[in-house]
Design a protein around this motif. Structure first.
Motif, PDB file in Angstrom:
ATOM      1  N   ASN A  67       0.747  -1.338   0.129  1.00  0.00           N
ATOM      2  CA  ASN A  67       0.041  -0.234   0.527  1.00  0.00           C
ATOM      3  C   ASN A  67       1.093   1.373  -0.394  1.00  0.00           C
ATOM      4  N   LEU A  70       1.992   1.511  -3.596  1.00  0.00           N
ATOM      5  CA  LEU A  70       1.060   1.743  -4.132  1.00  0.00           C
ATOM      6  C   LEU A  70       0.540   3.361  -4.153  1.00  0.00           C
ATOM      7  N   ASP A  71       0.289   4.154  -3.076  1.00  0.00           N
ATOM      8  CA  ASP A  71      -0.127   5.152  -2.366  1.00  0.00           C
ATOM      9  C   ASP A  71       1.069   6.567  -3.497  1.00  0.00           C
ATOM     10  N   TYR A  73       3.063   5.547  -6.104  1.00  0.00           N
ATOM     11  CA  TYR A  73       2.795   5.434  -7.355  1.00  0.00           C
ATOM     12  C   TYR A  73       1.300   6.285  -8.472  1.00  0.00           C
ATOM     13  N   ARG A  74       0.547   6.823  -7.224  1.00  0.00           N
ATOM     14  CA  ARG A  74      -0.276   7.367  -8.305  1.00  0.00           C
ATOM     15  C   ARG A  74      -0.586   8.446  -8.280  1.00  0.00           C
ATOM     16  N   GLY A  75      -1.361   8.491  -9.061  1.00  0.00           N
ATOM     17  CA  GLY A  75      -1.920   9.951  -9.851  1.00  0.00           C
ATOM     18  C   GLY A  75       0.054  10.228 -11.089  1.00  0.00           C
ATOM     19  N   TYR A 102      -0.480  -1.440 -10.002  1.00  0.00           N
ATOM     20  CA  TYR A 102      -0.502  -0.065 -10.543  1.00  0.00           C
ATOM     21  C   TYR A 102      -1.222  -0.316 -11.833  1.00  0.00           C
ATOM     22  N   GLU A 105      -4.319  -0.800 -12.168  1.00  0.00           N
ATOM     23  CA  GLU A 105      -5.317  -0.005 -12.150  1.00  0.00           C
ATOM     24  C   GLU A 105      -5.429   1.018 -13.204  1.00  0.00           C
ATOM     25  N   ASP A 106      -4.108   0.990 -13.981  1.00  0.00           N
ATOM     26  CA  ASP A 106      -3.981   1.837 -14.789  1.00  0.00           C
ATOM     27  C   ASP A 106      -2.732   1.537 -16.173  1.00  0.00           C
TER      28      ASP A 106
END
Length: 278
Positions: A67, A70-71, A73-75, A102, A105-106
C-alpha cells in the motif's frame, strides 16, 4: 503527463523534487525495543540513534508494504523507482508487486523498478541522473536505457567504526564485529555486483581509512566524477575525505549529506557511505 522519481528511504533523500522533477521517498521502518520508528523527514535521528545505543536487544528493519508503494505510484504516468539492494531487504520485491497492481489500475502507466544493488548515496546518484534525463526531454524508453547503463558506472564504498547491527542481522560475522571494536579499526567495505555488502579491508585511524577508500575507488575506475558522501554524526570525517578527493581530483563534484534512519542503523556512529561515478 506526470513523471515521478520514487526512492525508498535508504537513499537518505527526502526532498519533494529532484532538480524540479517530482520525487517521493517511501519510508522503511525500524524497531528498537518496543518502539517503531518511521524513516522519513520527520525522524528524530538524535533520539533514534540514542535508542540504538541504549538497547541490548536485537533491533530490526522492515520494508515498505504494498500500500505504501501504491500510494506513491498513484497519480503519475511515468514512474522511476529505485530501492535498496534486494540482497538486504524486501523493498524491491514489494515495489515490483505494487507496480503490477498499479498497471492493472492504470494500463497506460509506465513503471521501471531499479534494484540498486546498493544503498544510500549510490541511489541518489542514479536518481539525479534520471532527473537530468527527464529535464533534457528524453522519452521514458530512452531514460530506461541511459539509466540502466549509468547504473554500471556508479558504485558504493563505506567506512564503518561499529559493525554491531550488521553482525546482529547476519551481514558480517560476530568475530569481525568484535575485532573491529576492540582494535578500534575502520572497516572498509563495498557493495558487490549481487548487491551484497563485502568487506574490502581495514585501517587504523581515519586518515589511513580515507587514503584506502580513495585508492580503492581509483582501482574501481574513479577518475574525478561525481561523489556523494553521507555520514552518521561525522561531518568532520566527511569534510576531510572530501578534501582528500579534491587534493587528487581538483575538479571533482563532491557533495556531503546525512544518513537517514535506515543507513544510520547499518552504518552506525561515525560511519561514512560514499557513492561515486566510475
Amino acid at each position: 503527463m506526470t513523471t515521478r522519481i520514487i526512492t525508498d528511504s535508504s537513499a537518505n533523500f527526502y526532498d519533494k523534487n529532484i532538480d524540479g522533477v517530482e520525487h517521493i521517498s517511501v519510508p522503511l521502518s525500524l524497531r528498537v525495543d518496543d518502539k517503531e520508528w518511521t524513516d522519513d523527514e520527520k525522524l528524530d535521528l538524535t533520539a533514534f540513534q540514542a535508542a540504538l545505543k541504549a538497547t541490548d536487544d536485537k533491533s530490526t528493519s522492515s520494508c515498505p508494504n504494498l500500500n505504501a508503494w501504491l500510494d506513491a505510484y498513484r497519480g503519475a504516468d511515468e514512474i522511476f523507482v529505485i530501492t535498496i539492494t534486494s540482497a538486504l531487504s524486501g523493498s524491491y520485491n514489494a515495489a515490483v508487486q505494487a507496480a503490477k497492481i498499479y498497471h492493472e489500475e492504470d494500463p497506460s502507466a509506465k513503471i521501471l523498478v531499479f534494484d540498486s544493488r546498493s544503498a544510500g548515496p549510490q541511489l541518489q546518484l542514479l536518481a539525479r541522473k534520471i532527473a537530468s534525463l527527464v529535464n533534457k526531454g528524453y522519452s521514458f524508453e530512452e531514460i530506461v536505457k541511459e539509466a540502466e547503463s549509468y547504473q554500471h558506472h556508479i558504485a558504493l564504498i563505506f567506512a564503518l567504526k561499529d559493525l554491531t547491527n550488521l553482525a546482529n542481522n547476519g551481514r558480517v560475522s560476530n568475530t569481525v564485529a568484535k575485532m573491529a571494536g576492540l582494535l578500534r579499526l575502520n572497516i572498509i567495505g563495498t557493495a558487490n555486483n549481487k548487491g551484497e555488502f563485502e568487506l574490502a579491508g581495514k585501517a587504523r585511524g581515519a586518515k589511513k581509512a580515507q587514503t584506502k577508500m580513495l585508492s580503492d575507488m581509483i582501482k574501481n575506475g574513479y577518475i574525478g566524477g561525481k561523489v556523494q558522501i553521507d555520514q552518521v554524526n561525522n561531518v568532520e570525517g566527511a569534510e576531510a575525505f572530501k578534501q582528500v578527493i579534491l587534493d587528487k581530483f581538483p575538479e571533482a563534484d563532491v557533495h556531503i549529506g546525512e544518513c537517514g534512519g535506515l543507513c544510520s542503523y547499518y552504518a552506525e556512529e561515525g560511519g561514512l557511505m560514499v557513492g561515486y561515478e566510475k
